[in-house]
Design a protein around this motif. Structure first.
Motif, short mmCIF file in Angstrom:
data_model
loop_
_atom_site.label_atom_id
_atom_site.label_comp_id
_atom_site.label_asym_id
_atom_site.label_seq_id
_atom_site.Cartn_x
_atom_site.Cartn_y
_atom_site.Cartn_z
N UNK A 1 1.05 -0.93 0.00
CA UNK A 1 0.21 0.18 0.09
C UNK A 1 1.11 1.17 0.03
N UNK A 2 1.08 1.49 -0.64
CA UNK A 2 1.57 3.03 -0.83
C UNK A 2 1.23 4.66 -0.46
N UNK A 3 1.71 5.25 -0.30
CA UNK A 3 1.25 6.37 1.38
C UNK A 3 -0.09 7.21 1.12
N UNK A 4 -0.05 7.41 -0.60
CA UNK A 4 -1.69 8.26 -0.96
C UNK A 4 -2.23 7.40 -0.40
N UNK A 5 -2.22 6.01 -0.46
CA UNK A 5 -3.25 4.88 -0.52
C UNK A 5 -3.88 4.52 1.49
N UNK A 6 -3.04 5.09 2.13
CA UNK A 6 -2.48 5.70 3.76
C UNK A 6 -3.54 6.32 3.59
N UNK A 7 -2.80 7.67 3.46
CA UNK A 7 -3.32 8.65 4.23
C UNK A 7 -4.99 8.71 4.41
N UNK A 8 -5.64 7.96 2.56
CA UNK A 8 -6.62 8.29 2.08
C UNK A 8 -7.08 7.38 3.29
N UNK A 9 -7.09 6.16 3.37
CA UNK A 9 -7.88 5.35 4.24
C UNK A 9 -8.19 6.28 5.63
N UNK A 10 -7.00 6.92 5.85
CA UNK A 10 -6.53 7.83 7.40
C UNK A 10 -7.34 8.61 7.81
N UNK A 11 -7.54 9.21 6.13
CA UNK A 11 -8.73 10.43 5.98
C UNK A 11 -10.23 10.30 6.50
N UNK A 12 -10.64 8.88 5.37
CA UNK A 12 -11.52 8.33 5.27
C UNK A 12 -12.35 7.75 7.16
N UNK A 13 -11.05 7.09 7.17
CA UNK A 13 -12.34 6.38 8.50
C UNK A 13 -12.16 7.93 9.48
N UNK A 14 -11.11 8.90 9.24
CA UNK A 14 -12.02 9.81 10.89
C UNK A 14 -13.24 10.38 10.25
N UNK A 15 -13.24 10.81 8.48
CA UNK A 15 -14.69 11.27 8.55
C UNK A 15 -15.60 10.58 9.28
N UNK A 16 -15.75 9.16 9.31
CA UNK A 16 -16.73 8.35 8.70
C UNK A 16 -16.73 8.06 10.70
N UNK A 17 -15.47 8.06 11.58
CA UNK A 17 -15.59 8.48 12.74
C UNK A 17 -16.78 9.61 13.33
N UNK A 18 -16.46 10.36 12.46
CA UNK A 18 -16.53 11.42 13.23
C UNK A 18 -17.95 11.91 12.60
N UNK A 19 -18.51 11.18 12.02
CA UNK A 19 -20.62 11.73 10.90
C UNK A 19 -21.22 10.54 11.53
N UNK A 20 -20.40 9.47 11.91
CA UNK A 20 -21.27 8.62 11.53
C UNK A 20 -22.20 8.52 13.49
N UNK A 21 -21.62 8.70 14.18
CA UNK A 21 -22.54 8.97 15.94
C UNK A 21 -23.04 10.43 15.72
N UNK A 22 -23.23 11.17 14.67
CA UNK A 22 -23.36 12.35 14.83
C UNK A 22 -24.67 11.99 14.06
#
Length: 55
Positions: A1-22
Motif C-alpha cells: 500500500x502506498x503512502x497516498x493510499x494510507x493517507x486516504x484510508x486514514x482520512x476516510x476513517x476519520x470522517x466516518x468516525x466523526x460523522x457516524x455518531x452525529x
C-alpha cells in the motif's frame, strides 16, 4: 500500500468516525420524537362542584 493510499484510508476513517455518531444521534432523536405521546392528548375536565363543609 502506498503512502497516498494510507493517507486516504486514514482520512476516510476519520470522517466516518466523526460523522457516524452525529448521524445516529439525529436518527435516534427523530425516532424518539415520533414514539413519544403528546401531553396535549390528555384532557382534564373542569369541575365546578364546591367542596362540602363539615362545620
Amino acid at each position: 500500500m502506498s503512502l497516498i493510499d494510507g493517507l486516504f484510508m486514514t482520512l476516510l476513517s476519520t470522517v466516518v468516525c466523526v460523522a457516524l455518531p452525529k448521524l445516529l444521534s439525529v436518527i435516534m432523536s427523530a425516532k424518539k420524537e415520533n414514539t413519544v405521546t403528546s401531553p396535549s392528548a390528555v384532557t382534564l375536565q373542569d369541575s365546578n362542584s364546591e367542596m362540602p363543609s363539615f362545620s
